[in-house]
Write a protein that holds these residues in place. Structure first.
Motif, short mmCIF file in Angstrom:
data_model
loop_
_atom_site.label_atom_id
_atom_site.label_comp_id
_atom_site.label_asym_id
_atom_site.label_seq_id
_atom_site.Cartn_x
_atom_site.Cartn_y
_atom_site.Cartn_z
N ARG A 57 0.83 -1.21 0.00
CA ARG A 57 0.00 0.00 0.00
C ARG A 57 0.87 1.26 0.00
NH1 ARG A 57 -5.06 -0.70 2.15
NH2 ARG A 57 -5.33 1.52 1.68
N ILE A 58 1.87 1.27 -0.86
CA ILE A 58 2.76 2.43 -0.96
C ILE A 58 2.76 2.97 -2.40
CG2 ILE A 58 4.24 1.85 0.99
CD1 ILE A 58 6.23 0.62 -0.97
N GLN A 90 -4.52 3.15 5.89
CA GLN A 90 -3.07 3.36 5.86
C GLN A 90 -2.49 3.19 7.27
OE1 GLN A 90 -1.03 3.68 3.39
NE2 GLN A 90 -2.43 3.98 1.69
N LYS A 91 -3.20 3.69 8.28
CA LYS A 91 -2.72 3.58 9.66
C LYS A 91 -2.64 2.11 10.09
CE LYS A 91 -3.65 5.20 14.36
NZ LYS A 91 -4.55 6.00 15.23
N ARG A 94 0.37 0.44 8.40
CA ARG A 94 1.65 0.82 9.03
C ARG A 94 1.84 0.15 10.38
NH1 ARG A 94 1.57 2.05 4.64
NH2 ARG A 94 1.95 4.05 3.61
N SER A 95 0.78 0.02 11.16
CA SER A 95 0.92 -0.51 12.52
C SER A 95 0.86 -2.03 12.59
CB SER A 95 -0.17 0.08 13.42
OG SER A 95 -1.46 -0.29 12.97
N ASN A 98 3.03 -3.56 7.56
CA ASN A 98 4.31 -3.14 6.99
C ASN A 98 5.44 -3.24 8.00
OD1 ASN A 98 2.77 -2.57 4.79
ND2 ASN A 98 3.22 -0.39 4.71
N SER A 126 12.26 -0.69 14.68
CA SER A 126 11.03 -1.44 14.41
C SER A 126 10.71 -2.43 15.52
CB SER A 126 11.13 -2.16 13.07
OG SER A 126 12.19 -3.10 13.08
N HIS A 130 7.13 -2.12 17.07
CA HIS A 130 6.17 -3.19 16.76
C HIS A 130 6.13 -4.29 17.81
CE1 HIS A 130 5.02 -1.67 12.87
NE2 HIS A 130 6.27 -1.62 12.44
#
Length: 367
Positions: A57-58, A90-91, A94-95, A98, A126, A130
């Protein structure tokens, strides 16, 4: 057969440009299973990188996904979970996804590394975000990862900045960062193009060795069929935003069925070929600003049939694992084989590939 990790179905992507709407991806299907490597090959502009960027999704801001699904299957607290990545915000990407579950290694390591941060902090970041690890735990794991990717004196390298490392070492650091959160899928978008051939071979062997140790699934984007012979289990050939042939690496190298695949294999530089002239595929890829009628490869295909200019061919089944989108596989089509010139080159390429596979099986990278 291994369980499926990632499934792309009927993916369609377009880009708004000053000249109009470019239909870059036109109904792509792809499947990746646990522990396997799928290589996506094709000319520049065929849609390889756009496809994998859609997974992450980039896409650039002028890109839009018109249709399709990207189903990601993974284990969460002992349960098998399926997520359509196109439905996540998108959030959430990312969380949750990705870097954590799907990681990507890009072509130029300098674009992936922050020049103002030390190598150690970039690997640790990361894990702290994460995995909620403490700095001490992240530091210990970062040392292990640097050792895993073959960097000597990892304690010293942790304190270095990207400009203090060579290109090959920077790419190894990028791979270490991508592996920091133990992702299920690793996407490699031509990660060795900017490196010399000696370092390229080491990076390819490194990825294979890590895959054997961790069981990670890999998508490899490349236009280099020599690389494909070294790393892939399955190969997907793209042309003009579509998948036009897919099969095992042996099927694509030894028994290609699409004329475009014949051309790709025949245009590989080959010092041992009896032909002095390098084969090139005639013509140019179509302009995706305009609608395509029939087979997109038809204007460049010397074996094109009348139907190629009218109807788009479906995927014809060759074996349970081998499919090709060409009307030449229809039961009523004339029996056409590649020319003797191309066949001679193909035979030599196959022998070279077999030699590479033999070397690959007997060679172990010491890290």
């Amino acid at each position: 057969m291994s369980e499926t990790v990632l499934s792309i179905r009927n993916l369609s992507i377009s880009f708004q440009t000053a000249s109009g709407m470019v239909n870059a991806i036109r109904g792509v299907d792809l499947e990746l299973r646990k522990g396997e490597t799928v290589a996506i090959v094709g000319e520049s502009g065929s849609g390889k990188s756009v496809t994998v960027k859609a997974i992450m999704r980039i896409l650039s801001s002028n890109g839009q996904i018109n249709a399709g699904s990207i189903l990601f299957h993974y284990e969460e607290k002992g349960k098998r979970v399926t997520q359509d990545l196109l439905k996540l915000s998108q959030k959430e990407m990312r969380s949750q996804i990705n870097g954590r579950r799907i990681a990507m290694v890009f072509q130029d390591p300098m674009t992936s590394l922050n020049p103002t941060m030390t190598i150690g902090n970039q690997i640790m970041e990361s894990m702290i975000i994460h995995l909620k690890k403490s700095r001490a735990e992240a530091h210990e794991r970062a040392l292990e990862l640097l050792h895993l990717v073959g960097i000597c004196d990892p304690e010293k390298r942790m304190k270095c900045y990207p400009h203090q490392l060579s290109g090959g070492m920077r790419q190894r650091v990028v791979i270490a960062i991508m592996l920091a959160c133990d992702p299920e899928v690793l996407i490699c978008d031509e990660p060795t193009t900017a490196l010399d051939v000696t370092i390229q071979a080491k990076i390819l062997e490194l990825i294979k060795t890590i895959q054997a140790k961790t069981g990670i699934s890999v998508i490899y984007i490349t236009h280099d069929l020599g690389v494909v012979a070294k790393v892939a289990d399955y190969v997907t050939v793209m042309y003009a935003g579509k998948m036009i042939e897919r099969g095992t690496v042996e099927e694509i190298f030894y028994d290609p069925r699409h004329p475009y695949t014949w051309g790709l294999l025949s245009s590989m530089p080959d010092m041992g070929s009896p032909n002095e002239k390098l084969y090139t595929i005639p013509g140019s890829p179509p302009n995706l600003l305009h609608p395509i009628t029939g087979d997109a490869f038809a204007p460049r295909n010397v074996h094109a049939l009348n139907i190629d200019f009218k109807l788009e061919p479906p995927m014809f089944k060759v074996t349970d694992t081998h499919y090709a989108a060409t009307w030449l596989l229809h039961e009523n089509a004339p029996k056409i084989e590649m020319s003797e010139t191309l066949k001679a080159r193909m035979d030599h390429v196959a022998k070279e590939a077999e030699s590479e596979w033999g070397e690959k099986q007997s060679y172990e990278l010491l890290i």
